[in-house]
Structures are given as C-alpha cells and as structure tokens.
Design an enzyme around this catalytic site. Structure first.
Site, PDB file in Angstrom:
ATOM      1  CE  LYS A  54      -3.914  -2.118   2.327  1.00  0.00           C
ATOM      2  NZ  LYS A  54      -4.415  -2.600   3.616  1.00  0.00           N
ATOM      3  CD  GLN A  98      -3.602  -4.332   6.786  1.00  0.00           C
ATOM      4  OE1 GLN A  98      -3.460  -3.401   6.009  1.00  0.00           O
ATOM      5  NE2 GLN A  98      -4.242  -5.449   6.457  1.00  0.00           N
ATOM      6  CG  ASP A 121     -10.110  -0.019   5.140  1.00  0.00           C
ATOM      7  OD1 ASP A 121      -9.976  -0.323   3.932  1.00  0.00           O
ATOM      8  OD2 ASP A 121      -9.396  -0.481   6.049  1.00  0.00           O
TER       9      ASP A 121
END
Ligand code: NDP
Length: 297
Positions: A54, A98, A121
C-alpha cells in the site's frame, strides 16, 4: 462457452493512472497533496506485506504515505491517541488501520474513532449507515473494486439478478448495498442458505466472498453469467509448494460463465487501487473540490 477474463490487474493499473492524474491536478491547480496514513499494529507477516505494498503504491501515484508501526502490545489508549492525532492532521486525508488487530484491542472502537471523512476503508459506522441509506459515503475498497469492474464490463447493471455469497461487513453486505444502488435484484447467501446451488443458478452476477477454496463449481453458474471471485485461499500446489485460488472453481466456471475474474489478478489488485481512489475522494471532499466520478460509487 469460454468466459471473457476480466483482467483486474490491468484495470487496477488504469485506475491508479487516473488517480495519479488527479493527484497531479490537485497539486498543480490547488497546491494540495493527498496523504494516506496506514497504521499497523504488531508483526503479522501478511499484514506487513499489505502495508508495504500500500505504501509503495501510494508513493507511486504521487501521494504522501504516512506509515505508523506500533508494537503488538500497544495499549488501546495509545492507539486512540494516534488516531486522534491523524484526525487532526490536515496533511492526512485518509486513515487506514490494518486489520485484524491483536485481541486486546477493540476493533470496532478503534475504527469508529477514525474521522468518518478520513475513513478510506469505509468501515466506520457512519459510512456504513450512509451507504445503506444511499447517501454519499466512503465505500469499502473491495466491493468498490468489484462494482467498478462490473460497470466497466456491463455498462448498466439495472434489473440484473445478483447473488452474493457471503455476508461479511467488509465484503458481502456493502457489495449488496452497492448493487442495490445500481438497481440489481440482490440476494445475499450465507452458510445457512438452503439450496445454494439453485440460488446461485438464478444469478446474472455472482460475487463469491466466502473464504472456501474453489467452493463454487461451474454447474452452479447460469450460462453467460458474470462471476466475480473475491476469495483468496492458499492451497497446496500439485507440483509442490502452494498457490492462490479463489472461492470459485475457475476452470469449470470459465466454461459456463460469460465473464470471470481470475485469482490472482482479479479483485485483489482492485482493492488497493480503490484505497487510493478513496483517498482522492476524501481529499477532494476535505477541500470542497469536485470529486472524480469514475473513482467513486
Ligand atoms: P468472512 O469469513 O468474514 O465471511 C465469509 C462469509 O461466507 C460468511 O458470511 C459465511 O456465512 C459465508 N460462508 C461460509 N461458508 C459458507 C458456505 N459453505 N456456504 C455459503 N456461505 C458460506 O470472510 P470475508 O468476507 O472477510 O472474506 C471472504 C473471502 O474474500 C476470503 O477468502 C478473503 O480472503 C477474501 N477477501 C479478499 C479481498 C481482496 O482484496 N480480494 C478483500 C477481503 C476479503 P455465515 O455468515 O453464515 O458464517
């Protein structure tokens, strides 16, 4: 029939190129550089790989990447303090924590501490609610990537029968909301669904997000249907070692389907591309600038 392969890797490269163009425009015309902060807690090897990739792609499209690596034993208060700091940092437009987090940390509490406008997200309860009520939300990356590929392949999805196998909060449910938003007739199947084969056979669009290697055989697919395989499962390879397979049995499904995404090289690359797309969207919204329509739901 042999299915058209929907090349997620190539599509993701195209999305990243569009993102890079927007980043350049934001910098040149408005003096703004989009920034994405990724928070990694602990040393889970798979999470470390994702975070590295990422960060690399964030920099490649010209954004600023902020990486925060915290020890596995970090306290909830310390993690929440970091999130508060990122919420208040104007250089940070997107924040991603994460998952999974170590067991002593409450994931819901942590995710809901993120400013919803920076929740790239799309897991914050406000964004879940906005998406469910058809309002402008930050949309979870994996279903957004699936939607982009489906729109690209079909144009309009209106009136199509869609069956999603899996009802998770990160894939199945938001996928259902997005397809409903595009006027599909949506069924969400799960582990208690009766006659799953029959349910799946109705579908013009099948999205498999189960986490069971090659569970969906070609015999379940309506001829000509589009199959989107979200699953990522590591299995033993016949020649030794391991390989990645999806939730559908690719070889038999590709004989029947009209179009299919491969694993690897389908949904996976689109997920990171959509994270970057969401960061652009968040940045544009933060600065009151028009957001790139092709990169949002
Ligand atoms: P979850 O484990 O959270 O959800 C799995 C879903 O599948 C559940 O709703 C479960 O039903 C359902 N299910 C399990 N067994 C069956 C069965 N026999 N028949 C029908 N339904 C079943 O998984 P995720 O949604 O997080 O992920 C799904 C897959 O997608 C995984 O392989 C994951 O690795 C992959 N993934 C890939 C991403 C990408 O970028 N490509 C991103 C995210 C996930 P129930 O609710 O009844 O238990």
């Amino acid at each position: 029939m042999t299915a058209t392969v929907i090349d997620g890797k190539a599509f993701a490269a195209k999305v990243r190129a569009q993102v890079a163009t927007h980043v350049e425009r934001l910098r040149h015309d408005h003096g703004v550089t989009p920034g994405l902060a990724v928070v990694l807690v602990g040393e889970d090897p798979a999470s470390q790989v994702y975070v590295r990739s990422k960060g690399k792609m964030t920099v490649e499209v010209g954004m600023t990447s902020f990486e925060h690596k915290l020890a596995a034993h970090v306290t909830e208060a310390e993690l929440l303090a970091l999130i508060a700091q990122l919420n208040n940092d104007p250089a940070v437009h997107g924040i991603l924590v994460q998952l999974p987090l170590p067991g002593h940390l409450d994931s819901d509490l942590v995710i809901n501490a993120i400013d919803p406008a920076k929740d790239v997200d799309g897991f914050h309860i406000s964004n879940v609610g906005l998406l469910a009520t058809g309002q402008k939300a930050m949309v979870p990356c994996t279903p957004l990537g699936c939607l982009m590929m489906l729109r690209d392949h079909h144009g309009s999805l209106s009136g199509m029968e869609a069956v999603i196998i899996g009802r998770s909060n990160i894939v199945g449910k938001p996928m259902a909301q997005l397809l409903l938003g595009d006027s599909c007739t949506v069924t969400i199947a799960h582990s208690r669904t009766r006659n799953l084969a029959e349910v799946v056979r109705r579908a013009d669009i099948v999205v498999a997000a189960v986490g069971r290697a090659q569970m969906v055989p070609g015999g379940w697919i309506k001829p000509g249907a589009t199959v989107i395989d979200v699953g990522i499962n590591r299995v033993d390879a016949p020649q030794g070692g391991t390989r990645l397979v999806g939730d559908v049995d690719y070889d038999s499904c590709a004989q029947v389907a009209g179009a299919i995404t491969p694993v690897p090289g389908g949904v996976g690359p689109m997920t990171i591309a959509c994270l970057l797309a969401n960061t652009i969207t968040a940045c544009c919204r933060a600065h009151g600038l028009p957001e790139p329509e092709a990169l949002t739901a």
